[in-house]
Scaffold this active site. Structure first.
Site, PDB file in Angstrom:
ATOM      1  N   LEU A  19       0.814  -1.208   0.000  1.00 49.56           N
ATOM      2  CA  LEU A  19       0.000   0.000   0.000  1.00 49.56           C
ATOM      3  C   LEU A  19       0.853   1.266   0.000  1.00 49.56           C
ATOM      4  O   LEU A  19       0.547   2.227  -0.716  1.00 49.56           O
ATOM      5  CB  LEU A  19      -0.924   0.000   1.211  1.00 49.56           C
ATOM      6  CG  LEU A  19      -2.146  -0.911   1.132  1.00 49.56           C
ATOM      7  CD1 LEU A  19      -2.760  -1.095   2.513  1.00 49.56           C
ATOM      8  CD2 LEU A  19      -3.182  -0.345   0.164  1.00 49.56           C
ATOM      9  N   TYR A 171      -2.647  -6.705  16.782  1.00 50.82           N
ATOM     10  CA  TYR A 171      -2.871  -5.860  15.603  1.00 50.82           C
ATOM     11  C   TYR A 171      -4.216  -5.139  15.698  1.00 50.82           C
ATOM     12  O   TYR A 171      -4.304  -3.939  15.415  1.00 50.82           O
ATOM     13  CB  TYR A 171      -2.823  -6.756  14.368  1.00 50.82           C
ATOM     14  CG  TYR A 171      -3.083  -6.078  13.052  1.00 50.82           C
ATOM     15  CD1 TYR A 171      -2.133  -5.263  12.459  1.00 50.82           C
ATOM     16  CD2 TYR A 171      -4.277  -6.302  12.363  1.00 50.82           C
ATOM     17  CE1 TYR A 171      -2.367  -4.662  11.232  1.00 50.82           C
ATOM     18  CE2 TYR A 171      -4.523  -5.716  11.133  1.00 50.82           C
ATOM     19  CZ  TYR A 171      -3.566  -4.903  10.570  1.00 50.82           C
ATOM     20  OH  TYR A 171      -3.802  -4.313   9.354  1.00 50.82           O
ATOM     21  N   LYS A 175      -4.677  -1.104  15.800  1.00 53.20           N
ATOM     22  CA  LYS A 175      -5.438  -0.426  14.748  1.00 53.20           C
ATOM     23  C   LYS A 175      -6.659   0.290  15.322  1.00 53.20           C
ATOM     24  O   LYS A 175      -7.057   1.341  14.810  1.00 53.20           O
ATOM     25  CB  LYS A 175      -5.857  -1.435  13.678  1.00 53.20           C
ATOM     26  CG  LYS A 175      -4.696  -1.921  12.816  1.00 53.20           C
ATOM     27  CD  LYS A 175      -3.984  -0.786  12.110  1.00 53.20           C
ATOM     28  CE  LYS A 175      -3.039  -1.256  11.030  1.00 53.20           C
ATOM     29  NZ  LYS A 175      -2.292  -0.135  10.420  1.00 53.20           N
TER      30      LYS A 175
END
Length: 303
Positions: A19, A171, A175
């Site tokens: 990305l 994670y 996030k």
């Protein structure tokens, strides 16, 4: 014809692959000068071969753009500060920060040790906070000196941060923390001309190719590749450009050709008796409210 990011100076962290690389190339294609940050590590955060940031810089230059590489660790105060210094010393200013760097150490919670927890939270959450703080300090100083600021920050969360993901407790927590950080930063920094938004992208990258090998397989030749990371970048470029003026504190999902504004936590059914509940009464009220509420979205991997 000038692109929508013409003349802007943009930092993209974790921009050597996936990305981040797609974002860096997309900004350059729209006229931005890009600082390509990448530490050059493996999926588990361990040191790897020479950073791919220089290769992305060469790609941008081959297309007629301007870029410089930065190999510092953005989850350290000095690495984050040097990132901003690199933009200013190379191009004279900073306009946009895209926080994208991250990696995975997936474990079920009972098998997740403290080192893997700390490592993932450090890179994702601290790796957002420190560059954001350094960039905001520079923009605040510019604003206080009377120079106009039209700054943009684009943070990177995940569906795991919105809904949770089985096997990714570290994670998911990091996030989700980025979502909260974005909302606070947008509220605090608007007075200095800084807009802060966050995306939750879905794409085929090194981080996702093992977890979603089947659903994210490359399409047949000539077909639309819904999982290509390049699909996410147009929204990121728009959020990082002047054209997004007035948009701040918002959360977007981006996948394939779909863009969704996520509406977050909003009050649902409520009951107020005007006095303290007993446990039994609170339970009865909660059951009635749950029956009237929208069902919770399932956690990724729980179905």
């Amino acid at each position: 014809m000038a692109g929508i990011a013409e003349g802007r100076v943009v930092i993209v962290t974790g921009a050597g692959r996936g990305l981040g690389r797609a974002h860096a190339l997309a900004f350059a294609a729209e006229g931005a000068k890009v600082v390509v940050n990448d530490l050059g590590v493996g999926l588990d955060g361990a040191p790897g071969p020479q950073s791919p940031a220089a290769q992305v810089v060469r790609e941008i230059e081959a297309l007629g753009g301007e870029a410089v590489a930065h190999g510092g660790d953005v989850a350290t105060p000095e690495g984050a500060a040097s990132l901003v210094r690199t933009a200013v010393s190379s191009f004279g200013r900073l306009d946009t920060l895209v926080n994208n760097a991250g990696f995975l150490r997936d474990r079920m919670l009972v098998n997740l040790d403290e080192e893997d927890w700390d490592a993932v939270v450090r890179v994702h959450l601290k790796g957002h906070f420190l560059p954001l703080r350094s960039a905001a300090a520079w923009w605040r100083a510019e604003a206080k000196a009377g120079r106009p600021v039209a700054a943009r920050v684009v943070n990177t969360s995940s569906g795991a941060g919105l809904l949770g993901s089985v096997g990714q407790g570290n994670y998911s927590a990091a996030k989700a923390g980025i979502l909260g950080l974005t909302l606070v930063a947008a509220a605090e920094m608007g007075r200095y001309g800084i807009q802060v938004n966050v995306i939750a992208p879905a794409a085929r990258t090194r981080m996702t190719e093992q977890a979603f090998a089947e659903s994210m397989a490359a399409p047949a030749a000539g077909a639309f590749d819904a999982m290509a990371p390049e699909n996410v970048s147009p929204l990121v470029v728009w959020l990082g450009a002047d054209a997004s003026a007035g948009v701040t504190g918002r959360v977007f999902e981006a996948e394939g050709g779909r863009i969704t504004v996520m509406e977050g936590w909003r009050p649902g059914p409520s009951a107020d008796r005007g006095a303290r509940w007993t446990p039994a009464e609170a339970g009865e009220a909660a059951a009635k409210l749950l029956a009237a509420a929208e069902p919770a979205q399932p956690v990724y991997g729980s179905r």
